[in-house]
Motif scaffolding. Structure first.
Motif, PDB file in Angstrom:
ATOM      1  N   ASP A 150       0.809  -1.228   0.000  1.00  0.00           N
ATOM      2  CA  ASP A 150       0.000   0.000   0.000  1.00  0.00           C
ATOM      3  C   ASP A 150       0.837   1.270   0.000  1.00  0.00           C
ATOM      4  OD1 ASP A 150       1.011  -0.250   2.520  1.00  0.00           O
ATOM      5  OD2 ASP A 150      -0.894   0.029   3.585  1.00  0.00           O
ATOM      6  N   ASN A 151       2.144   1.134  -0.157  1.00  0.00           N
ATOM      7  CA  ASN A 151       3.021   2.306  -0.185  1.00  0.00           C
ATOM      8  C   ASN A 151       3.182   2.778  -1.628  1.00  0.00           C
ATOM      9  OD1 ASN A 151       5.042   4.210  -0.068  1.00  0.00           O
ATOM     10  ND2 ASN A 151       6.441   2.976   1.161  1.00  0.00           N
ATOM     11  N   ASP A 152       2.573   3.904  -1.949  1.00  0.00           N
ATOM     12  CA  ASP A 152       2.646   4.459  -3.300  1.00  0.00           C
ATOM     13  C   ASP A 152       3.540   5.697  -3.362  1.00  0.00           C
ATOM     14  OD1 ASP A 152       0.898   2.531  -4.377  1.00  0.00           O
ATOM     15  OD2 ASP A 152      -0.852   3.664  -3.677  1.00  0.00           O
ATOM     16  N   SER A 153       4.335   5.918  -2.326  1.00  0.00           N
ATOM     17  CA  SER A 153       5.153   7.130  -2.277  1.00  0.00           C
ATOM     18  C   SER A 153       6.470   6.999  -3.037  1.00  0.00           C
ATOM     19  CB  SER A 153       5.449   7.495  -0.820  1.00  0.00           C
ATOM     20  OG  SER A 153       6.288   6.498  -0.213  1.00  0.00           O
ATOM     21  N   ILE A 154       6.821   5.769  -3.440  1.00  0.00           N
ATOM     22  CA  ILE A 154       8.077   5.541  -4.154  1.00  0.00           C
ATOM     23  C   ILE A 154       7.769   4.953  -5.539  1.00  0.00           C
ATOM     24  CG2 ILE A 154      10.299   4.336  -4.138  1.00  0.00           C
ATOM     25  CD1 ILE A 154      10.133   4.249  -1.093  1.00  0.00           C
ATOM     26  N   LYS A 155       7.963   5.775  -6.548  1.00  0.00           N
ATOM     27  CA  LYS A 155       7.700   5.341  -7.914  1.00  0.00           C
ATOM     28  C   LYS A 155       8.932   5.464  -8.803  1.00  0.00           C
ATOM     29  CE  LYS A 155       2.804   6.518  -7.573  1.00  0.00           C
ATOM     30  NZ  LYS A 155       1.676   7.310  -8.142  1.00  0.00           N
ATOM     31  N   ALA A 156      10.010   6.015  -8.246  1.00  0.00           N
ATOM     32  CA  ALA A 156      11.277   6.157  -8.961  1.00  0.00           C
ATOM     33  C   ALA A 156      12.391   6.178  -7.928  1.00  0.00           C
ATOM     34  CB  ALA A 156      11.286   7.450  -9.786  1.00  0.00           C
ATOM     35  N   LEU A 157      13.605   5.947  -8.372  1.00  0.00           N
ATOM     36  CA  LEU A 157      14.732   5.959  -7.444  1.00  0.00           C
ATOM     37  C   LEU A 157      14.866   7.306  -6.729  1.00  0.00           C
ATOM     38  CD1 LEU A 157      17.450   4.050  -9.513  1.00  0.00           C
ATOM     39  CD2 LEU A 157      16.274   3.223  -7.461  1.00  0.00           C
ATOM     40  N   GLU A 158      14.513   8.373  -7.428  1.00  0.00           N
ATOM     41  CA  GLU A 158      14.600   9.712  -6.831  1.00  0.00           C
ATOM     42  C   GLU A 158      13.680   9.856  -5.616  1.00  0.00           C
ATOM     43  OE1 GLU A 158      16.265   9.809 -10.805  1.00  0.00           O
ATOM     44  OE2 GLU A 158      14.355   9.031 -10.022  1.00  0.00           O
ATOM     45  N   ASP A 159      12.629   9.045  -5.562  1.00  0.00           N
ATOM     46  CA  ASP A 159      11.689   9.116  -4.434  1.00  0.00           C
ATOM     47  C   ASP A 159      12.255   8.514  -3.157  1.00  0.00           C
ATOM     48  OD1 ASP A 159       9.772  10.319  -6.052  1.00  0.00           O
ATOM     49  OD2 ASP A 159       8.912   8.397  -6.676  1.00  0.00           O
ATOM     50  N   LEU A 160      13.446   7.920  -3.239  1.00  0.00           N
ATOM     51  CA  LEU A 160      14.096   7.397  -2.035  1.00  0.00           C
ATOM     52  C   LEU A 160      14.633   8.512  -1.151  1.00  0.00           C
ATOM     53  CD1 LEU A 160      16.089   4.379  -3.536  1.00  0.00           C
ATOM     54  CD2 LEU A 160      14.116   4.243  -1.986  1.00  0.00           C
ATOM     55  N   ASN A 161      14.740   9.690  -1.693  1.00  0.00           N
ATOM     56  CA  ASN A 161      15.258  10.833  -0.932  1.00  0.00           C
ATOM     57  C   ASN A 161      14.408  11.074   0.314  1.00  0.00           C
ATOM     58  OD1 ASN A 161      16.895  13.086  -0.375  1.00  0.00           O
ATOM     59  ND2 ASN A 161      15.430  14.453  -1.352  1.00  0.00           N
ATOM     60  N   GLY A 162      15.062  11.008   1.478  1.00  0.00           N
ATOM     61  CA  GLY A 162      14.358  11.227   2.731  1.00  0.00           C
ATOM     62  C   GLY A 162      13.692   9.989   3.292  1.00  0.00           C
ATOM     63  N   LYS A 163      13.745   8.876   2.581  1.00  0.00           N
ATOM     64  CA  LYS A 163      13.125   7.637   3.042  1.00  0.00           C
ATOM     65  C   LYS A 163      14.135   6.798   3.833  1.00  0.00           C
ATOM     66  CE  LYS A 163       9.091   8.104   0.869  1.00  0.00           C
ATOM     67  NZ  LYS A 163       9.303   9.351   0.107  1.00  0.00           N
ATOM     68  N   THR A 164      13.627   5.772   4.499  1.00  0.00           N
ATOM     69  CA  THR A 164      14.479   4.840   5.245  1.00  0.00           C
ATOM     70  C   THR A 164      14.494   3.489   4.540  1.00  0.00           C
ATOM     71  OG1 THR A 164      12.591   4.233   6.653  1.00  0.00           O
ATOM     72  CG2 THR A 164      14.083   5.958   7.459  1.00  0.00           C
ATOM     73  N   GLN A 179      22.942   6.945  -2.326  1.00  0.00           N
ATOM     74  CA  GLN A 179      23.175   7.847  -3.457  1.00  0.00           C
ATOM     75  C   GLN A 179      21.926   8.659  -3.780  1.00  0.00           C
ATOM     76  OE1 GLN A 179      24.679   5.842  -6.984  1.00  0.00           O
ATOM     77  NE2 GLN A 179      23.748   7.364  -8.325  1.00  0.00           N
ATOM     78  N   TYR A 180      20.761   8.047  -3.553  1.00  0.00           N
ATOM     79  CA  TYR A 180      19.508   8.745  -3.854  1.00  0.00           C
ATOM     80  C   TYR A 180      18.883   9.377  -2.608  1.00  0.00           C
ATOM     81  CZ  TYR A 180      19.372   7.300  -8.717  1.00  0.00           C
ATOM     82  OH  TYR A 180      19.650   7.163 -10.055  1.00  0.00           O
ATOM     83  N   GLY A 181      19.666   9.485  -1.541  1.00  0.00           N
ATOM     84  CA  GLY A 181      19.218  10.265  -0.391  1.00  0.00           C
ATOM     85  C   GLY A 181      18.506   9.504   0.704  1.00  0.00           C
ATOM     86  N   ALA A 182      18.514   8.194   0.673  1.00  0.00           N
ATOM     87  CA  ALA A 182      17.863   7.413   1.723  1.00  0.00           C
ATOM     88  C   ALA A 182      18.784   7.254   2.928  1.00  0.00           C
ATOM     89  CB  ALA A 182      17.467   6.039   1.191  1.00  0.00           C
ATOM     90  N   ASP A 203      10.916   2.218   5.073  1.00  0.00           N
ATOM     91  CA  ASP A 203      10.024   2.488   3.949  1.00  0.00           C
ATOM     92  C   ASP A 203      10.231   1.500   2.801  1.00  0.00           C
ATOM     93  OD1 ASP A 203       8.857   4.914   5.053  1.00  0.00           O
ATOM     94  OD2 ASP A 203      10.821   5.833   4.689  1.00  0.00           O
ATOM     95  N   ALA A 204      11.473   1.068   2.622  1.00  0.00           N
ATOM     96  CA  ALA A 204      11.773   0.236   1.452  1.00  0.00           C
ATOM     97  C   ALA A 204      13.085  -0.505   1.674  1.00  0.00           C
ATOM     98  CB  ALA A 204      11.871   1.110   0.206  1.00  0.00           C
ATOM     99  N   THR A 205      13.346  -1.435   0.789  1.00  0.00           N
ATOM    100  CA  THR A 205      14.660  -2.066   0.723  1.00  0.00           C
ATOM    101  C   THR A 205      14.993  -2.303  -0.741  1.00  0.00           C
ATOM    102  OG1 THR A 205      16.045  -3.927   1.438  1.00  0.00           O
ATOM    103  CG2 THR A 205      13.764  -4.427   0.905  1.00  0.00           C
ATOM    104  N   LEU A 206      16.276  -2.322  -1.038  1.00  0.00           N
ATOM    105  CA  LEU A 206      16.725  -2.592  -2.406  1.00  0.00           C
ATOM    106  C   LEU A 206      17.390  -3.958  -2.438  1.00  0.00           C
ATOM    107  CD1 LEU A 206      16.461   0.550  -2.229  1.00  0.00           C
ATOM    108  CD2 LEU A 206      18.276   0.679  -3.946  1.00  0.00           C
ATOM    109  N   ASN A 207      17.084  -4.719  -3.487  1.00  0.00           N
ATOM    110  CA  ASN A 207      17.705  -6.027  -3.623  1.00  0.00           C
ATOM    111  C   ASN A 207      17.558  -6.493  -5.062  1.00  0.00           C
ATOM    112  OD1 ASN A 207      18.721  -8.767  -2.896  1.00  0.00           O
ATOM    113  ND2 ASN A 207      18.280  -8.059  -0.817  1.00  0.00           N
TER     114      ASN A 207
END
Length: 282
Positions: A150-164, A179-182, A203-207
């Motif tokens: 249900d998290n629609d706040s991240i739709k691009a890598l740039e949206d990682l700015n300020g996220k955890t 690099q993108y501010g997370a 908020d997210a994880t990358l893998n």
């Protein structure tokens, strides 16, 4: 082994390796064994010749990152990278000796000479390429940004700015998130990452994209989705120490990988563990 002295010394050296499930790499490099010293004198510092003289190649991996390296229900070490490393060892005419540890200690152990190679889904990056020699890529995968459904706040890598986010600190994924501010929380393994995500503490994880699909196959009801998928695939290869001593080893591993790609072995293993062929970038 050419003689009993070498066999005895090698056995003592092997006893120092941390091979238990979930073990971490020792921070202190072991003393060079009699067998290793003799092999070095006989081979002039050539690592491949030393490995073949000793009859084993020491392979570092996590053992907690399915489907790359993990333990099955019987606690056997299995996975895509385990089989790739085993087949490379066969082509070199030696036995693989797997040593497990947390990601952050694996490259340090490679630096210290505790491991000959690291086979653990390692992406080639410019920073790593400056420090290590890499084999030819044996796998390719795209990076996924994974969030709750249900998290629609991240739709691009740039949206990682300020996220955890959460990842092992020295991983490519942690570096990309920063690099993108997370703000990245350090974890030891994939299970901890998903625990933080599913509990809402990040908020997210990358893998790797394929790692997400494997996790969802085992946890079909998990509240997770891929929010962003990179267009370009990362190159996965085998790092080893830089220097003349590794040149012949790197060439031999490159040959083994290309043979496995040509005869369909990598494709077969890819489909076995990932359900798709990740051995090419096509």
């Amino acid at each position: 082994m050419k003689n009993l002295a070498k066999l005895t010394a090698l056995t003592l050296t092997a006893a120092l390796a941390l091979t238990a499930c979930g073990s971490t790499a020792d921070s202190a490099a072991p003393a060079e064994s009699t067998a290793d010293t003799a092999a070095t004198e006989e081979t002039g510092g050539d690592l491949l010749s030393q490995i073949q003289a000793n009859g084993t190649i020491t392979v570092a991996m996590e053992g907690t990152w399915a489907p790359w390296t993990y333990h099955d229900e019987s606690d056997n070490l299995v996975g895509y990278d385990v089989e790739v490393a085993t087949k490379i060892a066969e082509k070199l005419g030696v036995e693989p000796k797997f040593v497990e540890g947390e990601w952050d200690g694996l490259l340090a152990g490679l630096d210290a000479g505790r491991y000959d190679i690291m086979v653990n889904g390692v992406d080639i990056t410019p920073e790593r390429a400056e420090k290590y020699d890499f084999s030819t890529p044996y796998a390719y995968n795209r990076t996924a940004v994974i969030t709750q459904k249900d998290n629609d706040s991240i739709k691009a890598l740039e949206d990682l700015n300020g996220k955890t986010t959460a990842n092992t600190i020295s991983s490519t994924y942690a570096e990309l998130a920063e690099q993108y501010g997370a703000t990245v929380t350090g974890v030891d393994d994939l299970n901890q990452t998903f625990e933080l995500l599913l509990s809402g503490r990040i908020d997210a994880t990358l893998n790797a994209e394929v790692t997400y699909y494997d996790y969802m196959k085992e946890h079909p009801d998990a509240n997770a989705k891929i929010a962003v998928l990179t267009a370009d695939a990362n190159e996965v290869a085998i790092p080893m120490r830089k220097g003349d001593e590794t040149a012949t080893l790197r060439a031999a591993i490159d040959t083994a990988i290309e043979e496995m790609r040509a005869d369909g072995t990598l494709k077969e293993l890819s489909e076995k563990y990932f359900g798709t062929d990740i051995s090419t970038n096509e």
